[in-house]
Enzyme design. Structure first.
Site, PDB file in Angstrom:
ATOM      1  N   ARG A  33     -75.417  64.149 -14.904  1.00 22.20           N
ATOM      2  CA  ARG A  33     -75.812  63.031 -14.343  1.00 22.20           C
ATOM      3  C   ARG A  33     -75.153  61.856 -14.901  1.00 22.20           C
ATOM      4  O   ARG A  33     -75.009  60.914 -14.015  1.00 22.20           O
ATOM      5  CB  ARG A  33     -77.238  63.359 -14.439  1.00 22.20           C
ATOM      6  CG  ARG A  33     -77.798  64.179 -13.664  1.00 22.20           C
ATOM      7  CD  ARG A  33     -79.475  64.787 -13.701  1.00 22.20           C
ATOM      8  NE  ARG A  33     -79.844  63.583 -12.866  1.00 22.20           N
ATOM      9  CZ  ARG A  33     -80.119  63.614 -11.490  1.00 22.20           C
ATOM     10  NH1 ARG A  33     -79.455  64.477 -10.787  1.00 22.20           N
ATOM     11  NH2 ARG A  33     -80.909  62.856 -10.946  1.00 22.20           N
ATOM     12  N   GLU A  50     -80.511  76.633  -8.386  1.00 23.45           N
ATOM     13  CA  GLU A  50     -79.093  76.262  -7.886  1.00 23.45           C
ATOM     14  C   GLU A  50     -78.080  77.232  -7.963  1.00 23.45           C
ATOM     15  O   GLU A  50     -77.390  77.694  -7.013  1.00 23.45           O
ATOM     16  CB  GLU A  50     -79.053  75.066  -7.865  1.00 23.45           C
ATOM     17  CG  GLU A  50     -80.011  73.797  -7.162  1.00 23.45           C
ATOM     18  CD  GLU A  50     -79.756  72.236  -7.413  1.00 23.45           C
ATOM     19  OE1 GLU A  50     -80.570  71.387  -7.022  1.00 23.45           O
ATOM     20  OE2 GLU A  50     -78.783  71.953  -8.037  1.00 23.45           O
ATOM     21  N   ARG A  58     -69.431  58.384  -9.138  1.00 25.65           N
ATOM     22  CA  ARG A  58     -69.638  57.597  -7.853  1.00 25.65           C
ATOM     23  C   ARG A  58     -69.382  56.338  -7.763  1.00 25.65           C
ATOM     24  O   ARG A  58     -69.096  55.708  -6.646  1.00 25.65           O
ATOM     25  CB  ARG A  58     -71.219  57.811  -7.906  1.00 25.65           C
ATOM     26  CG  ARG A  58     -71.795  59.343  -7.411  1.00 25.65           C
ATOM     27  CD  ARG A  58     -73.320  59.474  -7.691  1.00 25.65           C
ATOM     28  NE  ARG A  58     -73.913  60.722  -6.897  1.00 25.65           N
ATOM     29  CZ  ARG A  58     -74.820  61.305  -7.368  1.00 25.65           C
ATOM     30  NH1 ARG A  58     -75.625  60.832  -8.229  1.00 25.65           N
ATOM     31  NH2 ARG A  58     -75.254  62.480  -6.758  1.00 25.65           N
ATOM     32  N   LYS A  87     -68.542  67.135  -2.704  1.00 21.05           N
ATOM     33  CA  LYS A  87     -69.088  66.751  -1.336  1.00 21.05           C
ATOM     34  C   LYS A  87     -67.785  66.615  -0.349  1.00 21.05           C
ATOM     35  O   LYS A  87     -66.910  66.407  -0.646  1.00 21.05           O
ATOM     36  CB  LYS A  87     -70.170  65.633  -1.199  1.00 21.05           C
ATOM     37  CG  LYS A  87     -71.523  66.336  -2.115  1.00 21.05           C
ATOM     38  CD  LYS A  87     -72.536  65.043  -1.837  1.00 21.05           C
ATOM     39  CE  LYS A  87     -73.848  65.260  -2.560  1.00 21.05           C
ATOM     40  NZ  LYS A  87     -75.034  64.416  -2.204  1.00 21.05           N
ATOM     41  N   THR A 109     -77.121  57.861  -7.962  1.00 17.70           N
ATOM     42  CA  THR A 109     -77.216  58.201  -6.460  1.00 17.70           C
ATOM     43  C   THR A 109     -76.549  57.371  -5.381  1.00 17.70           C
ATOM     44  O   THR A 109     -75.769  57.677  -4.804  1.00 17.70           O
ATOM     45  CB  THR A 109     -78.621  58.843  -6.037  1.00 17.70           C
ATOM     46  OG1 THR A 109     -79.340  59.483  -7.008  1.00 17.70           O
ATOM     47  CG2 THR A 109     -78.721  59.430  -4.638  1.00 17.70           C
ATOM     48  N   ASN A 111     -71.736  60.488  -1.248  1.00 14.99           N
ATOM     49  CA  ASN A 111     -71.910  60.087  -2.700  1.00 14.99           C
ATOM     50  C   ASN A 111     -71.129  61.118  -3.448  1.00 14.99           C
ATOM     51  O   ASN A 111     -71.181  61.195  -4.667  1.00 14.99           O
ATOM     52  CB  ASN A 111     -73.117  59.803  -3.340  1.00 14.99           C
ATOM     53  CG  ASN A 111     -73.969  61.035  -3.193  1.00 14.99           C
ATOM     54  OD1 ASN A 111     -73.818  61.838  -2.730  1.00 14.99           O
ATOM     55  ND2 ASN A 111     -75.387  60.772  -4.043  1.00 14.99           N
ATOM     56  N   HIS A 116     -72.802  66.384  -6.104  1.00 17.25           N
ATOM     57  CA  HIS A 116     -74.332  66.546  -6.318  1.00 17.25           C
ATOM     58  C   HIS A 116     -74.547  67.186  -7.668  1.00 17.25           C
ATOM     59  O   HIS A 116     -73.363  67.909  -8.322  1.00 17.25           O
ATOM     60  CB  HIS A 116     -74.952  67.622  -5.393  1.00 17.25           C
ATOM     61  CG  HIS A 116     -76.293  68.357  -5.638  1.00 17.25           C
ATOM     62  ND1 HIS A 116     -77.124  67.633  -5.600  1.00 17.25           N
ATOM     63  CD2 HIS A 116     -76.355  69.328  -6.539  1.00 17.25           C
ATOM     64  CE1 HIS A 116     -78.347  68.505  -5.963  1.00 17.25           C
ATOM     65  NE2 HIS A 116     -77.626  69.351  -6.748  1.00 17.25           N
ATOM     66  N   PHE A 128     -83.954  61.422   5.483  1.00 18.90           N
ATOM     67  CA  PHE A 128     -82.587  61.334   5.636  1.00 18.90           C
ATOM     68  C   PHE A 128     -82.291  62.889   5.700  1.00 18.90           C
ATOM     69  O   PHE A 128     -80.898  63.184   5.587  1.00 18.90           O
ATOM     70  CB  PHE A 128     -81.812  60.900   4.212  1.00 18.90           C
ATOM     71  CG  PHE A 128     -82.330  61.331   2.864  1.00 18.90           C
ATOM     72  CD1 PHE A 128     -81.964  62.427   2.284  1.00 18.90           C
ATOM     73  CD2 PHE A 128     -83.479  60.513   2.404  1.00 18.90           C
ATOM     74  CE1 PHE A 128     -82.492  62.765   1.139  1.00 18.90           C
ATOM     75  CE2 PHE A 128     -83.873  60.978   1.101  1.00 18.90           C
ATOM     76  CZ  PHE A 128     -83.358  62.129   0.320  1.00 18.90           C
ATOM     77  N   TYR A 147     -81.112  72.505   0.350  1.00 20.23           N
ATOM     78  CA  TYR A 147     -81.818  70.675   0.290  1.00 20.23           C
ATOM     79  C   TYR A 147     -83.339  71.143   0.704  1.00 20.23           C
ATOM     80  O   TYR A 147     -83.776  69.906   1.067  1.00 20.23           O
ATOM     81  CB  TYR A 147     -81.020  69.946   0.953  1.00 20.23           C
ATOM     82  CG  TYR A 147     -79.783  69.396   0.121  1.00 20.23           C
ATOM     83  CD1 TYR A 147     -80.084  68.603  -1.065  1.00 20.23           C
ATOM     84  CD2 TYR A 147     -78.571  69.533   0.650  1.00 20.23           C
ATOM     85  CE1 TYR A 147     -79.064  68.087  -1.758  1.00 20.23           C
ATOM     86  CE2 TYR A 147     -77.481  68.830   0.091  1.00 20.23           C
ATOM     87  CZ  TYR A 147     -77.782  68.175  -1.116  1.00 20.23           C
ATOM     88  OH  TYR A 147     -76.568  67.875  -1.934  1.00 20.23           O
TER      89      TYR A 147
HETATM   90  P1  CMP Z   1     -78.123  64.699  -4.050  1.00 23.79           P
HETATM   91  O1  CMP Z   1     -77.767  64.684  -5.473  1.00 23.79           O
HETATM   92  O2  CMP Z   1     -76.968  65.598  -3.417  1.00 23.79           O
HETATM   93  O3  CMP Z   1     -79.340  65.059  -3.383  1.00 23.79           O
HETATM   94  C1  CMP Z   1     -79.988  64.575  -2.265  1.00 23.79           C
HETATM   95  C2  CMP Z   1     -79.257  63.804  -1.584  1.00 23.79           C
HETATM   96  O4  CMP Z   1     -79.502  63.042  -0.294  1.00 23.79           O
HETATM   97  C3  CMP Z   1     -78.618  62.744  -2.341  1.00 23.79           C
HETATM   98  O5  CMP Z   1     -77.641  63.286  -3.374  1.00 23.79           O
HETATM   99  C4  CMP Z   1     -77.772  61.677  -1.339  1.00 23.79           C
HETATM  100  O6  CMP Z   1     -76.542  61.881  -1.022  1.00 23.79           O
HETATM  101  C5  CMP Z   1     -78.838  62.046  -0.217  1.00 23.79           C
HETATM  102  N1  CMP Z   1     -79.220  61.018   0.186  1.00 23.79           N
HETATM  103  C6  CMP Z   1     -79.099  60.215   1.400  1.00 23.79           C
HETATM  104  N2  CMP Z   1     -80.031  59.245   1.681  1.00 23.79           N
HETATM  105  C7  CMP Z   1     -80.812  58.927   0.557  1.00 23.79           C
HETATM  106  C8  CMP Z   1     -81.860  57.987   0.096  1.00 23.79           C
HETATM  107  N3  CMP Z   1     -82.275  57.212   0.919  1.00 23.79           N
HETATM  108  N4  CMP Z   1     -82.345  58.658  -1.023  1.00 23.79           N
HETATM  109  C9  CMP Z   1     -81.898  59.600  -1.745  1.00 23.79           C
HETATM  110  N5  CMP Z   1     -80.864  60.497  -1.441  1.00 23.79           N
HETATM  111  C10 CMP Z   1     -80.408  60.231  -0.367  1.00 23.79           C
END
Ligand code: CMP
Length: 140
Positions: free
Chosen positions: A87, A128, A104, A11, A93, A114, A117, A59, A51
């Site tokens: 993962r 994807e 992370r 990212k 996350t 973070n 992805h 968010f 997304y």
């Molecule tokens: P990702 O795996 O890219 O999938 C969705 C993304 O939303 C997640 O990682 C986070 O970077 C982002 N995100 C931001 N706020 C939140 C939240 N409160 N809960 C989960 N994902 C979040």
């Protein structure tokens, strides 16, 4: 054990800090092979499409703004149980919950910034990957 493919994205927070190589080393160290890779910058439409599953979440707007704020590195990773393995090496996350040694835990700045992805299921991985790469760009 089955050989799988999964989609990974490094990212904008990570490309900004020039740590893509350190992140790729972690992925390779976990036994994953980079079989496609592209550095790009998403348009708003690209990010919204990718997304879309999150479009009702509070968010979503911030996530789209962040993911279009700078370059990203999209990758197809291949290996035994690649979805779960990726993962595991990414960590939770929210970096506050990520296990020591995970990407992370070491690189993420916040739940939004973070660093990486990873697809959350084999089915989503296939979707994807098809969204981000042409079949001819994936060289296993
Ligand atoms: P990702 O795996 O890219 O999938 C969705 C993304 O939303 C997640 O990682 C986070 O970077 C982002 N995100 C931001 N706020 C939140 C939240 N409160 N809960 C989960 N994902 C979040």
């Amino acid at each position: 054990m089955t050989t799988e493919r999964t989609l990974s994205i490094i990212k904008p927070d990570a490309t900004a800090r020039n740590v893509t190589g350190q992140i790729i080393a972690k992925l390779e160290g976990a036994g994953l092979r980079v079989v496609a890779q592209k550095r790009t910058r998403w348009s708003e439409e690209d990010a919204k499409t990718f997304y879309e599953v999150h479009k009702e979440r509070p968010f979503y707007g911030d996530l789209v703004a962040f993911m279009t704020s700078g370059p990203i590195v999209m990758q197809v990773l291949e290996g035994e149980n690649a979805v779960a393995k990726n993962r595991e090496v990414m960590g939770a996350t929210n970096p506050d919950d990520a296990a020591p040694g995970t990407i992370r835990a070491e690189f993420a700045e916040s739940i939004e910034r973070n660093s990486v992805h990873g697809s959350d299921s084999a089915e989503n991985a296939a979707n994807e990957i098809a969204l981000c790469f042409a079949p001819s760009e994936i060289v296993g």
